[in-house]
Design a protein around this motif. Structure first.
Motif, PDB file in Angstrom:
ATOM      1  N   ARG A  39       0.832  -1.200   0.000  1.00 24.22           N
ATOM      2  CA  ARG A  39       0.000   0.000   0.000  1.00 24.22           C
ATOM      3  C   ARG A  39       0.865   1.247   0.000  1.00 24.22           C
ATOM      4  NH1 ARG A  39      -5.414  -0.213   2.734  1.00 24.22           N
ATOM      5  NH2 ARG A  39      -5.411   1.869   1.873  1.00 24.22           N
ATOM      6  N   SER A  40       0.353   2.284  -0.627  1.00 24.04           N
ATOM      7  CA  SER A  40       0.999   3.598  -0.551  1.00 24.04           C
ATOM      8  C   SER A  40       0.676   4.179   0.817  1.00 24.04           C
ATOM      9  CB  SER A  40       0.478   4.514  -1.657  1.00 24.04           C
ATOM     10  OG  SER A  40       0.812   3.980  -2.915  1.00 24.04           O
ATOM     11  N   VAL A  41       1.664   4.799   1.426  1.00 30.49           N
ATOM     12  CA  VAL A  41       1.485   5.296   2.786  1.00 30.49           C
ATOM     13  C   VAL A  41       2.143   6.665   2.915  1.00 30.49           C
ATOM     14  CG1 VAL A  41       3.525   4.075   3.638  1.00 30.49           C
ATOM     15  CG2 VAL A  41       1.751   4.709   5.241  1.00 30.49           C
ATOM     16  N   VAL A  42       1.537   7.503   3.716  1.00 30.42           N
ATOM     17  CA  VAL A  42       2.069   8.837   3.965  1.00 30.42           C
ATOM     18  C   VAL A  42       2.226   9.011   5.471  1.00 30.42           C
ATOM     19  CG1 VAL A  42      -0.180   9.982   4.039  1.00 30.42           C
ATOM     20  CG2 VAL A  42       1.814  11.267   3.308  1.00 30.42           C
ATOM     21  N   ASP A  43       3.148   9.885   5.868  1.00 29.58           N
ATOM     22  CA  ASP A  43       3.416  10.102   7.279  1.00 29.58           C
ATOM     23  C   ASP A  43       2.217  10.740   7.977  1.00 29.58           C
ATOM     24  OD1 ASP A  43       5.401  10.021   9.475  1.00 29.58           O
ATOM     25  OD2 ASP A  43       5.073  12.187   9.450  1.00 29.58           O
ATOM     26  N   ALA A  44       1.923  10.270   9.162  1.00 29.58           N
ATOM     27  CA  ALA A  44       0.770  10.734   9.930  1.00 29.58           C
ATOM     28  C   ALA A  44       0.827  12.225  10.241  1.00 29.58           C
ATOM     29  CB  ALA A  44       0.650   9.933  11.227  1.00 29.58           C
ATOM     30  N   GLN A  45       2.023  12.800  10.331  1.00 29.53           N
ATOM     31  CA  GLN A  45       2.134  14.236  10.608  1.00 29.53           C
ATOM     32  C   GLN A  45       1.524  15.068   9.491  1.00 29.53           C
ATOM     33  OE1 GLN A  45       6.254  15.107  11.254  1.00 29.53           O
ATOM     34  NE2 GLN A  45       6.272  14.200  13.287  1.00 29.53           N
ATOM     35  N   LEU A  46       1.472  14.529   8.281  1.00 28.60           N
ATOM     36  CA  LEU A  46       0.960  15.279   7.139  1.00 28.60           C
ATOM     37  C   LEU A  46      -0.538  15.131   6.942  1.00 28.60           C
ATOM     38  CD1 LEU A  46       3.775  14.355   4.641  1.00 28.60           C
ATOM     39  CD2 LEU A  46       3.553  16.440   5.963  1.00 28.60           C
ATOM     40  N   MET A  47      -1.128  14.101   7.533  1.00 25.70           N
ATOM     41  CA  MET A  47      -2.549  13.825   7.339  1.00 25.70           C
ATOM     42  C   MET A  47      -3.260  13.675   8.676  1.00 25.70           C
ATOM     43  SD  MET A  47      -3.256  13.627   4.113  1.00 25.70           S
ATOM     44  CE  MET A  47      -2.115  13.980   2.792  1.00 25.70           C
ATOM     45  N   PRO A  48      -3.355  14.753   9.440  1.00 27.20           N
ATOM     46  CA  PRO A  48      -3.981  14.643  10.761  1.00 27.20           C
ATOM     47  C   PRO A  48      -5.472  14.330  10.691  1.00 27.20           C
ATOM     48  CG  PRO A  48      -3.536  16.932  10.228  1.00 27.20           C
ATOM     49  CD  PRO A  48      -2.913  16.108   9.140  1.00 27.20           C
ATOM     50  N   THR A  49      -6.092  14.492   9.517  1.00 21.62           N
ATOM     51  CA  THR A  49      -7.521  14.251   9.401  1.00 21.62           C
ATOM     52  C   THR A  49      -7.843  12.854   8.895  1.00 21.62           C
ATOM     53  OG1 THR A  49      -7.529  15.153   7.163  1.00 21.62           O
ATOM     54  CG2 THR A  49      -8.018  16.686   8.970  1.00 21.62           C
ATOM     55  N   ALA A  50      -6.864  11.950   8.856  1.00 17.42           N
ATOM     56  CA  ALA A  50      -7.118  10.576   8.423  1.00 17.42           C
ATOM     57  C   ALA A  50      -8.139   9.940   9.351  1.00 17.42           C
ATOM     58  CB  ALA A  50      -5.826   9.770   8.430  1.00 17.42           C
TER      59      ALA A  50
END
Length: 154
Positions: A39-50
Protein backbone atom coordinates in the motif's frame (compact mmCIF):
# COMPACT_ATOMS: atom_id res chain seq x y z
CA UNK A 1 3.52 10.26 -19.38
CA UNK A 2 6.97 9.81 -17.92
CA UNK A 3 7.93 10.87 -14.43
CA UNK A 4 11.61 11.42 -13.72
CA UNK A 5 12.91 9.37 -10.80
CA UNK A 6 15.83 10.19 -8.57
CA UNK A 7 18.13 7.38 -7.47
CA UNK A 8 19.25 8.03 -3.91
CA UNK A 9 22.10 6.07 -2.35
CA UNK A 10 21.62 5.63 1.39
CA UNK A 11 24.82 3.66 1.89
CA UNK A 12 27.07 1.26 0.02
CA UNK A 13 24.88 -0.77 -2.36
CA UNK A 14 21.70 0.63 -0.75
CA UNK A 15 19.46 2.62 -3.09
CA UNK A 16 15.93 3.96 -3.20
CA UNK A 17 13.98 5.46 -6.09
CA UNK A 18 12.34 8.79 -5.27
CA UNK A 19 9.89 11.00 -7.09
CA UNK A 20 8.66 14.49 -6.44
CA UNK A 21 4.96 14.96 -5.79
CA UNK A 22 2.46 17.32 -4.23
CA UNK A 23 -0.20 16.12 -1.80
CA UNK A 24 -3.41 18.14 -1.58
CA UNK A 25 -1.77 21.10 -3.31
CA UNK A 26 0.98 21.40 -0.72
CA UNK A 27 4.66 22.01 -1.23
CA UNK A 28 6.68 19.62 -3.40
CA UNK A 29 7.68 16.55 -1.42
CA UNK A 30 9.56 13.33 -2.07
CA UNK A 31 7.99 9.88 -2.11
CA UNK A 32 9.92 6.61 -2.11
CA UNK A 33 8.84 4.35 -4.99
CA UNK A 34 8.58 1.07 -3.11
CA UNK A 35 7.66 -1.96 -5.20
CA UNK A 36 7.77 -4.06 -2.03
CA UNK A 37 5.11 -1.99 -0.25
CA UNK A 38 1.62 -3.35 -0.82
CA UNK A 39 0.00 0.00 0.00
CA UNK A 40 1.00 3.60 -0.55
CA UNK A 41 1.49 5.30 2.79
CA UNK A 42 2.07 8.84 3.96
CA UNK A 43 3.42 10.10 7.28
CA UNK A 44 0.77 10.73 9.93
CA UNK A 45 2.13 14.24 10.61
CA UNK A 46 0.96 15.28 7.14
CA UNK A 47 -2.55 13.83 7.34
CA UNK A 48 -3.98 14.64 10.76
CA UNK A 49 -7.52 14.25 9.40
CA UNK A 50 -7.12 10.58 8.42
CA UNK A 51 -10.05 8.49 9.57
CA UNK A 52 -10.05 5.01 11.01
CA UNK A 53 -11.52 2.46 8.61
CA UNK A 54 -14.23 -0.04 9.45
CA UNK A 55 -11.77 -2.87 8.82
CA UNK A 56 -8.55 -2.82 10.78
CA UNK A 57 -5.54 -2.34 8.54
CA UNK A 58 -2.17 -3.55 9.69
CA UNK A 59 1.18 -2.86 8.09
CA UNK A 60 4.24 -5.08 8.29
CA UNK A 61 7.81 -4.21 7.42
CA UNK A 62 11.03 -6.16 7.69
CA UNK A 63 10.24 -6.95 11.30
CA UNK A 64 7.23 -9.03 12.27
CA UNK A 65 5.80 -6.22 14.39
CA UNK A 66 2.59 -4.84 12.95
CA UNK A 67 1.55 -1.20 12.95
CA UNK A 68 -2.06 -0.04 12.92
CA UNK A 69 -2.76 2.45 10.17
CA UNK A 70 -5.55 4.78 9.23
CA UNK A 71 -6.67 5.86 5.77
CA UNK A 72 -6.80 9.31 4.19
CA UNK A 73 -9.38 9.13 1.41
CA UNK A 74 -9.35 11.20 -1.76
CA UNK A 75 -5.90 12.74 -1.31
CA UNK A 76 -4.97 14.77 -4.39
CA UNK A 77 -1.68 13.41 -5.75
CA UNK A 78 0.01 15.60 -8.36
CA UNK A 79 3.01 14.48 -10.40
CA UNK A 80 4.98 16.11 -13.23
CA UNK A 81 4.54 19.62 -11.81
CA UNK A 82 0.77 19.15 -11.77
CA UNK A 83 0.53 17.72 -15.28
CA UNK A 84 -0.90 14.46 -13.87
CA UNK A 85 -3.41 14.56 -11.03
CA UNK A 86 -5.28 11.75 -9.32
CA UNK A 87 -7.33 11.36 -6.16
CA UNK A 88 -6.00 8.39 -4.21
CA UNK A 89 -6.55 6.74 -0.86
CA UNK A 90 -3.38 6.58 1.21
CA UNK A 91 -2.58 4.59 4.29
CA UNK A 92 -1.42 6.86 7.11
CA UNK A 93 1.19 5.72 9.62
CA UNK A 94 4.07 7.00 11.68
CA UNK A 95 7.00 7.22 9.25
CA UNK A 96 9.17 9.31 11.55
CA UNK A 97 12.00 6.72 11.56
CA UNK A 98 12.14 6.66 7.75
CA UNK A 99 11.91 10.44 7.57
CA UNK A 100 14.74 10.80 10.09
CA UNK A 101 16.91 8.29 8.22
CA UNK A 102 16.59 10.29 4.99
CA UNK A 103 17.05 13.62 6.73
CA UNK A 104 20.22 12.50 8.50
CA UNK A 105 21.85 10.56 5.63
CA UNK A 106 21.06 12.76 2.65
CA UNK A 107 19.12 15.83 3.80
CA UNK A 108 15.96 14.87 1.91
CA UNK A 109 12.47 15.26 3.36
CA UNK A 110 10.55 12.05 2.64
CA UNK A 111 6.79 12.18 3.20
CA UNK A 112 5.74 8.68 2.22
CA UNK A 113 5.94 5.57 0.08
CA UNK A 114 4.35 4.98 -3.31
CA UNK A 115 3.42 1.31 -3.15
CA UNK A 116 2.17 -1.46 -5.40
CA UNK A 117 -1.46 -0.34 -5.09
CA UNK A 118 -0.56 2.85 -6.98
CA UNK A 119 1.92 1.16 -9.32
CA UNK A 120 -0.57 -1.52 -10.40
CA UNK A 121 -3.32 1.02 -10.98
CA UNK A 122 -1.35 3.75 -12.76
CA UNK A 123 2.14 2.66 -13.82
CA UNK A 124 3.01 0.75 -16.97
CA UNK A 125 6.81 0.59 -16.59
CA UNK A 126 9.70 1.56 -14.38
CA UNK A 127 12.90 2.01 -16.39
CA UNK A 128 15.88 1.90 -14.05
CA UNK A 129 18.38 2.74 -16.77
CA UNK A 130 16.56 5.94 -17.72
CA UNK A 131 15.28 6.48 -14.20
CA UNK A 132 11.71 7.01 -15.30
CA UNK A 133 8.30 5.78 -14.25
CA UNK A 134 5.74 5.73 -17.06
CA UNK A 135 2.17 6.48 -16.09
CA UNK A 136 -0.70 5.10 -18.14
CA UNK A 137 -2.51 7.61 -20.28
CA UNK A 138 -5.87 5.88 -19.85
CA UNK A 139 -8.40 7.84 -17.85
CA UNK A 140 -10.20 4.73 -16.54
CA UNK A 141 -9.34 5.33 -12.91
CA UNK A 142 -9.96 9.06 -12.85
CA UNK A 143 -6.48 10.28 -13.70
CA UNK A 144 -6.45 13.45 -15.69
CA UNK A 145 -3.69 14.77 -17.86
CA UNK A 146 -3.80 18.52 -17.61
CA UNK A 147 -1.68 19.46 -20.62
CA UNK A 148 -1.24 16.89 -23.37
CA UNK A 149 1.48 19.03 -24.99
CA UNK A 150 3.66 19.09 -21.92
CA UNK A 151 7.27 17.92 -22.15
CA UNK A 152 6.24 15.03 -19.87
CA UNK A 153 4.06 13.32 -22.47
CA UNK A 154 5.33 10.36 -24.45
Amino acid sequence: MRVKLMLQELGPQSYHLLLEARLNGGEPAMLVVDTGASRSVVDAQLMPTAVPTADAIEAYGISTDSVQVQVAQGVELCLCDGQWTQRVDLAVADLSALRELYKSTCGINIVGLLGCDFLLAHCSTINLGRRTLTLRRADRRGAKIVDKNSPHTI
